[in-house]
Design an enzyme around this catalytic site. Sequence first.
Site, short mmCIF file in Angstrom:
data_model
loop_
_atom_site.label_atom_id
_atom_site.label_comp_id
_atom_site.label_asym_id
_atom_site.label_seq_id
_atom_site.Cartn_x
_atom_site.Cartn_y
_atom_site.Cartn_z
N GLU A 41 0.85 -1.19 0.00
CA GLU A 41 0.00 0.00 0.00
C GLU A 41 0.89 1.25 0.00
O GLU A 41 1.89 1.30 0.71
CB GLU A 41 -0.89 0.00 1.24
CG GLU A 41 -1.83 1.21 1.31
CD GLU A 41 -2.67 1.25 2.59
OE1 GLU A 41 -3.72 1.89 2.58
OE2 GLU A 41 -2.27 0.62 3.59
N LYS A 44 -9.88 2.02 -2.19
CA LYS A 44 -10.11 1.62 -0.79
C LYS A 44 -11.51 2.03 -0.34
O LYS A 44 -11.87 3.21 -0.40
CB LYS A 44 -9.04 2.27 0.09
CG LYS A 44 -8.99 1.77 1.52
CD LYS A 44 -7.77 2.39 2.21
CE LYS A 44 -7.57 1.84 3.60
NZ LYS A 44 -6.35 2.41 4.22
N CYS A 51 -5.77 -2.70 2.92
CA CYS A 51 -5.50 -2.45 4.33
C CYS A 51 -6.74 -2.57 5.22
O CYS A 51 -7.19 -3.67 5.52
CB CYS A 51 -4.83 -1.08 4.49
SG CYS A 51 -3.95 -0.87 6.07
#
Length: 275
Positions: free
Chosen positions: A43, A113, A154
């Site tokens: 990331e 995300k 994440c």
Amino acid sequence: MEKVKLALCQMNVIDSKEKNLKKANSMINNAVGENVDFIVLPEMFICPYSNEKFIEYAEEEKESSTLLKISQLACKNNVYILAGSIPEKDGSKLFNTSYLFDKNGEIIAKHRKMHLFDIDVKGKITFMESDVLTAGDDFTVTDTEFGKVGIGICYDIRFPELARIMAQQGALILFYPGAFNMTTGPAHWELLFKSRALDNQVYCVGVAPALNKDSSYHSFGHSIITNPWGDVITEASEKESLIISEIDLSEIKKIREELPLLKNKREDLYEIIKK
């Protein structure tokens, strides 16, 4: 193809896009030398993990020198590359976005995300991604020559509904480039990857930046692969490292036959629906 050789590039990310790209290039070339099929970057692999740096390092997709470089490397080396994530600028908005390139260097999947990292652990860490980033709205599952794969980023891994939807759509491997910190990492990183793999009887792959003590944000590192039985196949330390590991996708069918969790769901009582 049932066996897939993965390369996890746990880079030491610093405050220099040029040097970060050079490091990514080097680790990709080293991975290619190991005859891998699929390479994964962390990331925010081109910039330090901070809201200010997201703004400074942001790139528009069509004009991105970073994406062009990764595309060229994928094509030149005939390998899949998941470009962890970059700060993507789209008009007035910024997204934390991951791109998957096929062996021809074409973008075959793009994940923004979905769950922004807005936390406040008293006395330990406070971070508000939503101060500068916009959340994505799309589930990301795509075909590869190995079968379908799903992508989260994440904090996305903390939401089991997302993993279940990707598994229901046929994903055999769930990739989560991530950058857990030194508070949440030791507590939850390995546990979450084991849980999502076990819940959905898939492989889960997490690739993080290495710990850089000179950075304002300290990444936990510990890039990881977990299998459909919930075991850890491989896990790095906090240091910069290139992890090479082969997974066997036939294990998914075997384990699902032995322990038919997905078949035994009570969909007459509950179900997860993708709207």
